[in-house]
Motif scaffolding. Structure first.
Motif, PDB file in Angstrom:
ATOM      1  N   ASP A 179      38.625  43.233  41.373  1.00  0.00           N
ATOM      2  CA  ASP A 179      39.896  42.656  41.809  1.00  0.00           C
ATOM      3  C   ASP A 179      40.123  41.430  40.932  1.00  0.00           C
ATOM      4  O   ASP A 179      39.131  40.744  40.593  1.00  0.00           O
ATOM      5  CB  ASP A 179      39.733  42.236  43.281  1.00  0.00           C
ATOM      6  N   LEU A 184      43.867  48.818  44.207  1.00  0.00           N
ATOM      7  CA  LEU A 184      43.999  47.795  43.158  1.00  0.00           C
ATOM      8  C   LEU A 184      43.905  48.400  41.757  1.00  0.00           C
ATOM      9  O   LEU A 184      43.342  49.480  41.578  1.00  0.00           O
ATOM     10  CB  LEU A 184      42.884  46.749  43.309  1.00  0.00           C
ATOM     11  N   PRO A 243      43.223  46.087  38.518  1.00  0.00           N
ATOM     12  CA  PRO A 243      43.228  44.768  37.885  1.00  0.00           C
ATOM     13  C   PRO A 243      43.520  44.748  36.384  1.00  0.00           C
ATOM     14  O   PRO A 243      44.135  43.810  35.895  1.00  0.00           O
ATOM     15  CB  PRO A 243      41.812  44.241  38.157  1.00  0.00           C
ATOM     16  N   THR A 284      47.059  44.746  35.754  1.00  0.00           N
ATOM     17  CA  THR A 284      47.640  43.431  36.060  1.00  0.00           C
ATOM     18  C   THR A 284      47.489  42.469  34.891  1.00  0.00           C
ATOM     19  O   THR A 284      48.428  41.760  34.545  1.00  0.00           O
ATOM     20  CB  THR A 284      46.984  42.858  37.327  1.00  0.00           C
ATOM     21  N   ARG A 315      49.234  50.859  43.358  1.00  0.00           N
ATOM     22  CA  ARG A 315      48.168  49.849  43.222  1.00  0.00           C
ATOM     23  C   ARG A 315      48.490  48.806  42.163  1.00  0.00           C
ATOM     24  O   ARG A 315      48.048  47.666  42.243  1.00  0.00           O
ATOM     25  CB  ARG A 315      46.843  50.548  42.896  1.00  0.00           C
ATOM     26  N   SER A 328      48.085  44.608  42.807  1.00  0.00           N
ATOM     27  CA  SER A 328      47.313  43.672  41.976  1.00  0.00           C
ATOM     28  C   SER A 328      48.234  42.648  41.310  1.00  0.00           C
ATOM     29  O   SER A 328      47.900  41.463  41.244  1.00  0.00           O
ATOM     30  CB  SER A 328      46.534  44.423  40.895  1.00  0.00           C
TER      31      SER A 328
END
Ligand code: NCD
Length: 360
Positions: free
Chosen positions: A8, A130, A132, A135, A164, A168
């Motif tokens: 995460d 998530l 990550p 992101t 997801r 994130s």
């Protein structure tokens, strides 16, 4: 051994995120300086769910760093199909590879498996939970294209419940100052409560609306997403949600002059093709930025000096009473024989340690 995983983005501090983004910027400017950095190193790509961008951009990133790749993208051809436990598989692959990327439909599985890996394990997407590395790709794209990560009004449109990448990125943008987040979705595809709780804990201003056009003129960024067909219980449920939000060139007449349109891709039909040559349509560029970012993430996680002071995983509070059972049917705790329940406290709520579901 201090092995650094990325499950995460909140496993790391905002200073660590900025270090990753800064390194990605250096790599973008001087890629040749990094081309031999990971010579003789190996990345293990374990993809139990379909992937184009995440898997190939990690492969591309590792090769550009001078290393090689091994991997599995169909569990049918691994010993999982013979009944091997996923934790044994991770333990073994971590003897072959120097870093692992894993994608799976079960939520919290990367968190669980990271505890069995002797090398850094990166979450390449766990179910609806998530994503990550997408992101960091999105934050880098925003930084490169807008010049800042704060004072932005960002609209998220589509399947905010199951997407997801949205979950994130909302966490990410909530940690920079003065961002206003607008969620455009149908009632049944609203963002999950645990993400709202996260935003509230960071005092982020946000609104949930149902019409895309009404807010276009105020947005700096519109983040479109597809309706996640594979996460619906039936085709009928999916068809009820499909095609409700379609961005076309006509709608963009209502937009701010410098609106940027992002999409993690794949696109299905939520952005019509006439938008592709719109000056603010940056979704293919976003995919390219993903390679620099993944190169930076790999380098940082393999660097023993990275994040030693701010290694957040160490700060997770595990409740010292009997853990509550997670009711999320696709959580690892409900899909694995010996992954027991674990509860953590976050922003005053008791939540599942693996999938972040609020426990009641
Ligand atoms: C996304 C994912 O897999 O979550 N794609 C990606 O990694 N760029 C988005 C999606 O599948 O809709």
């Amino acid at each position: 051994m201090n092995v650094k995983h990325l499950v995460d983005i909140t496993d790391y501090s905002i200073d660590n995120w900025n270090e990753i983004l800064k390194l990605a910027e250096n790599i973008r400017k001087n890629p040749e300086d990094y081309s031999e950095l990971l010579k003789n190193k190996i990345i293990g790509n374990l993809f139990f769910e379909p992937s184009t961008r995440t898997m190939l951009s990690f492969e591309s990133a590792f090769i550009k760093l001078g290393g090689s790749t091994i991997g599995i993208n169909d569990p049918k051809f691994s010993s999982i199909s013979k009944g091997e436990d996923i934790t044994d598989m991770i333990k073994v692959v971590s003897q072959y590879a120097d870093i692992i990327v894993m994608r799976h439909s079960i939520e919290g599985v990367c968190k669980f498996c990271s505890e069995y890996s002797d090398v850094p394990l990166i979450n390449g997407g766990d179910g609806r939970h998530l994503h990550p590395t997408q992101t960091f790709t999105d934050l880098f794209t925003i930084f490169c294209e807008k010049g800042r990560l704060n004072d932005l009004t960002v609209g998220f449109c589509g399947d905010l419940k199951n997407g997801r990448t949205v979950h994130s990125l909302v966490k990410g943008l909530s940690c920079y100052k003065n961002n206003k987040l607008i969620f455009i979705s149908t009632e049944s595809l609203k963002i999950p409560d645990y993400i709202k709780t996260f935003m509230k804990s960071k005092n982020v201003e946000f609104e949930e609306i149902t019409s895309m056009s009404s807010y276009l003129k105020k947005l700096d960024i519109l983040y479109m997403t597809r309706i996640q067909k594979e996460r619906f219980v039936s085709e009928k449920e999916y068809l009820l949600q499909k095609d409700i939000y379609i961005l076309n060139k006509d709608k963009l007449n209502l937009a701010k002059e410098d609106l940027k349109i992002m999409h993690p891709l794949p696109r299905i039909d939520e952005i019509t093709r006439d938008v592709d040559d719109y000056k603010g349509a940056i979704y293919f560029k976003q995919a390219k930025y993903g390679v620099f970012v993944r190169m930076a993430i790999i380098i940082k996680l393999m660097d023993e000096n990275f994040a030693n002071k701010n290694f957040y995983n160490k700060n997770v509070i595990i409740a010292n009473y009997s853990p509550l059972k997670c009711k999320n049917p696709v959580c690892i705790t409900n899909n694995h024989s010996f992954c027991g329940n674990k509860t953590k406290i976050s922003n005053g709520n008791k939540i599942c340690y693996f999938c972040d579901n609020i426990l009641k």
